[in-house]
Design a protein around this motif. Structure first.
Motif, short mmCIF file in Angstrom:
data_model
loop_
_atom_site.label_atom_id
_atom_site.label_comp_id
_atom_site.label_asym_id
_atom_site.label_seq_id
_atom_site.Cartn_x
_atom_site.Cartn_y
_atom_site.Cartn_z
N HIS A 3 -19.21 -16.80 19.31
CA HIS A 3 -17.94 -16.17 19.61
C HIS A 3 -18.12 -14.72 20.06
CE1 HIS A 3 -13.93 -14.46 18.77
NE2 HIS A 3 -13.47 -15.69 18.86
N ILE A 4 -17.47 -14.35 21.16
CA ILE A 4 -17.48 -12.97 21.66
C ILE A 4 -16.05 -12.45 21.64
CG2 ILE A 4 -17.96 -11.45 23.61
CD1 ILE A 4 -20.09 -13.45 24.51
N THR A 5 -15.85 -11.29 21.03
CA THR A 5 -14.53 -10.66 20.99
C THR A 5 -14.52 -9.45 21.91
OG1 THR A 5 -14.19 -11.34 18.69
CG2 THR A 5 -12.77 -9.59 19.54
N LEU A 6 -13.65 -9.47 22.90
CA LEU A 6 -13.47 -8.35 23.82
C LEU A 6 -12.18 -7.65 23.42
CD1 LEU A 6 -13.96 -6.68 26.38
CD2 LEU A 6 -13.03 -8.58 27.72
N LEU A 7 -12.29 -6.42 22.91
CA LEU A 7 -11.14 -5.72 22.37
C LEU A 7 -10.24 -5.13 23.45
CD1 LEU A 7 -12.62 -3.65 19.38
CD2 LEU A 7 -11.59 -5.93 19.32
N TYR A 8 -8.93 -5.17 23.18
CA TYR A 8 -8.01 -4.26 23.86
C TYR A 8 -7.57 -3.28 22.79
CZ TYR A 8 -4.44 -2.05 26.59
OH TYR A 8 -3.72 -1.09 27.25
N GLY A 23 -13.59 -7.16 34.34
CA GLY A 23 -14.98 -7.36 34.76
C GLY A 23 -15.76 -8.18 33.76
N THR A 24 -15.55 -7.92 32.48
CA THR A 24 -16.26 -8.68 31.44
C THR A 24 -15.87 -10.14 31.46
OG1 THR A 24 -16.37 -6.71 30.03
CG2 THR A 24 -16.70 -8.83 28.96
N VAL A 25 -14.58 -10.40 31.54
CA VAL A 25 -14.11 -11.79 31.56
C VAL A 25 -14.68 -12.53 32.77
CG1 VAL A 25 -12.07 -13.26 31.85
CG2 VAL A 25 -11.99 -11.32 30.27
N GLU A 26 -14.65 -11.88 33.93
CA GLU A 26 -15.12 -12.56 35.14
C GLU A 26 -16.62 -12.83 35.10
OE1 GLU A 26 -14.54 -12.41 39.97
OE2 GLU A 26 -14.32 -10.54 38.84
N ILE A 27 -17.41 -11.84 34.72
CA ILE A 27 -18.86 -12.01 34.74
C ILE A 27 -19.33 -12.98 33.67
CG2 ILE A 27 -21.06 -10.80 34.34
CD1 ILE A 27 -19.86 -8.43 35.87
N PHE A 28 -18.78 -12.89 32.46
CA PHE A 28 -19.18 -13.83 31.42
C PHE A 28 -18.71 -15.25 31.75
CE2 PHE A 28 -20.79 -10.58 28.61
CZ PHE A 28 -21.67 -11.27 27.79
N SER A 29 -17.55 -15.39 32.40
CA SER A 29 -17.08 -16.72 32.82
C SER A 29 -18.03 -17.32 33.84
CB SER A 29 -15.67 -16.61 33.41
OG SER A 29 -14.75 -16.20 32.44
N ARG A 30 -18.46 -16.49 34.80
CA ARG A 30 -19.38 -17.00 35.83
C ARG A 30 -20.73 -17.34 35.23
NH1 ARG A 30 -20.71 -19.91 38.70
NH2 ARG A 30 -21.06 -19.89 40.96
N ALA A 31 -21.19 -16.52 34.28
CA ALA A 31 -22.46 -16.81 33.60
C ALA A 31 -22.37 -18.13 32.85
CB ALA A 31 -22.80 -15.67 32.64
N GLY A 32 -21.24 -18.36 32.19
CA GLY A 32 -21.06 -19.61 31.45
C GLY A 32 -21.04 -20.82 32.37
N TYR A 44 -21.15 -19.70 24.64
CA TYR A 44 -20.29 -18.68 24.05
C TYR A 44 -18.84 -18.88 24.47
CZ TYR A 44 -24.67 -16.31 23.07
OH TYR A 44 -25.92 -16.02 22.62
N ARG A 45 -17.94 -18.51 23.58
CA ARG A 45 -16.52 -18.46 23.90
C ARG A 45 -16.08 -17.02 23.78
NH1 ARG A 45 -11.52 -18.94 20.89
NH2 ARG A 45 -9.85 -19.45 22.36
N LEU A 46 -15.48 -16.49 24.84
CA LEU A 46 -15.03 -15.11 24.86
C LEU A 46 -13.51 -15.06 24.78
CD1 LEU A 46 -16.33 -12.21 27.04
CD2 LEU A 46 -13.89 -12.67 26.98
N VAL A 47 -12.98 -14.21 23.89
CA VAL A 47 -11.53 -14.03 23.79
C VAL A 47 -11.20 -12.55 23.89
CG1 VAL A 47 -11.19 -16.08 22.37
CG2 VAL A 47 -11.52 -13.86 21.26
#
Length: 329
Positions: A3-8, A23-32, A44-47
Motif C-alpha cells: 500500500h502507498i499513501t499519497l497525502l493531500y 505526476g505521482t499518480v500517473e507515473i506509478f500507474s504507468r509503472a504498474g 502496489y496500490r496507491l491511494v
C-alpha cells in the motif's frame, strides 16, 4: 499487494502540490501497467488520502477529490508527502503528524517532495538525519529545523527508509528513483523513457541562485556582505576584512557564520561564482575573461570552486545555459 499513501496535506498547498500528486499518480500507474504487462502480479496500490476529512479541495483551477482519509488507513507501506508547507498549528495538523509518526514506527517508509520536507521535519522524524529541499528554502529550513542535516545541493537523499528531494519539478526524478526501489531498474528505465525524465540525477546545485542570508540583524556582517558583493573583482582576505570592521579574525568568523551559515571565504566564493554564472549565461566572454572579472587568476582554482558550487565546470555551465553557445554544440 502493498500500500502507498499519497497525502493531500491540509496546510499551505498550491499548484505545485497538485502537480506532485498528479505526476505521482500517473507515473506509478504507468509503472504498474508495465509491471503487469511483463507477466507479473500487481505489486502496489496507491491511494490519495486527505489529512482532513473533506470530500473535495479546490485550488484555483483545480478540484481534487481524495480517495480516502488518513484516519481510515490502519497501515501503509510508503507515505509520499507532496510539495506543501505544514500550515497553521491546528488539531488537524497534529493528527497528520501523529499519523505519520505512527505509520513510520510500524515500518512505513516516507518520501517528501520539495517543500514537503518541512512537513516531514516538523514530525521530528528527521532529527539527526539527512534531508534535501528546494534550494530557495534552505536558509528558512535550517533556521526552523537546526537538528536536521540539510543537504540543499543534493537532488535526492535516501537514509533508512526516508527519501527526500530538491525543488519544484525535480520530484519527477524522485519518482523514477522510487519506481526503481519499488519495482525494478527496467521499469524505472521504461518510465524515464516514456515520461522523458533523466535518470540518476543526483544534484540540484547547477539550478541554485545564491542571494545570501541577510535577515539576521547583525549590522557589521551585513556591511561585510555588502563589501564582498560590491568588490567582486578583488581577492578578499578575511584578515583584511575583519580589520576593516575593527574586530578580531576569530570573532569576525564566528559572527559571520552565525549570521549567514557560511564562512566569509565560502560567502565570497559563492558571490563570485554567482556573478560568473550570470556572465557565462548572458555574454560572449570566455571562461578566462569571466574568471579575471570575478577576482580569480588561477584557472585551476576557479574551476575547482565553480564545480564545487555548481556541480559543473565553467565551460559545461556555459554550454548548458548560454543560448549562443548552445547552438554550436
Amino acid at each position: 499487494m502493498k500500500h502507498i499513501t499519497l497525502l493531500y496535506p491540509e496546510g499551505q498547498c498550491n499548484l505545485s502540490t497538485i502537480a506532485c500528486i498528479l505526476g505521482t499518480v500517473e507515473i506509478f500507474s504507468r509503472a504498474g501497467e508495465y509491471w503487469v504487462q511483463a507477466g507479473n502480479t500487481p505489486r502496489y496500490r496507491l491511494v490519495v488520502a486527505a489529512t482532513v476529512p473533506k470530500t473535495q479541495y479546490v485550488h484555483n483551477l483545480v478540484a481534487l477529490s481524495p480517495e480516502t482519509y488518513i484516519g481510515d488507513i490502519a497501515k501503509t507501506d510508503l507515505i509520499i508527502i507532496p510539495s506543501a508547507m505544514p500550515g497553521e498549528n491546528t488539531a488537524d495538523r497534529q493528527v497528520m503528524f501523529d499519523w505519520i509518526n505512527r505509520q513510520y514506527k510500524a515500518g512505513a517508509e516516507i518520501a517528501s517532495m520539495c517543500s514537503g520536507a518541512f512537513i516531514l521535519a516538523a514530525t521530528g522524524i528527521m532529527d539527526g538525519r539527512s534531508c534535501s529541499t528546494h534550494w530557495a528554502f534552505a536558509d528558512r529550513f535550517r533556521n526552523m529545523y537546526p537538528e536536521v542535516n540539510l543537504h540543499s545541493d543534493k537532488l535526492i537523499t535516501d537514509e533508512k527508509g526516508i527519501y527526500t528531494n530538491g525543488g519544484a519539478y525535480s520530484f519527477l526524478n524522485l519518482l523514477i528513483y522510487l519506481v526503481e526501489k519499488y519495482y525494478d531498474r527496467q521499469t524505472a528505465i521504461f518510465c524515464s523513457k516514456v515520461f522523458q525524465i533523466e535518470m540518476d540525477r543526483n544534484s540540484q546545485s547547477s539550478f541554485a541562485i545564491f542571494t545570501g542570508q541577510k535577515q539576521h540583524g547583525d549590522t557589521m556582517v551585513q556591511q561585510a556582505q555588502a563589501y564582498i558583493e560590491n568588490n567582486i573583482d578583488e581577492k578578499i582576505s578575511v584578515e583584511g576584512l575583519s580589520s576593516k570592521f575593527a574586530t578580531g579574525r576569530r570573532n569576525f568568523d564566528r559572527r559571520f557564520i552565525r549570521a549567514t551559515g557560511n564562512t566569509p571565504v565560502e560567502y565570497a566564493q559563492r558571490v563570485k561564482i554567482e556573478s560568473a554564472k550570470k556572465a557565462l549565461e548572458s555574454t560572449r566572454k570566455t571562461v578566462n575573461e569571466v574568471m579575471y572579472e570575478v577576482g580569480y587568476s588561477d584557472v585551476k582554482a576557479f574551476r575547482e570552486v565553480f564545480r564545487k558550487i555548481t556541480g559543473l565546470s565553467p565551460q559545461e555551465y556555459k554550454n548548458r545555459y548560454n543560448k549562443e553557445t548552445a547552438g554550436k554544440y
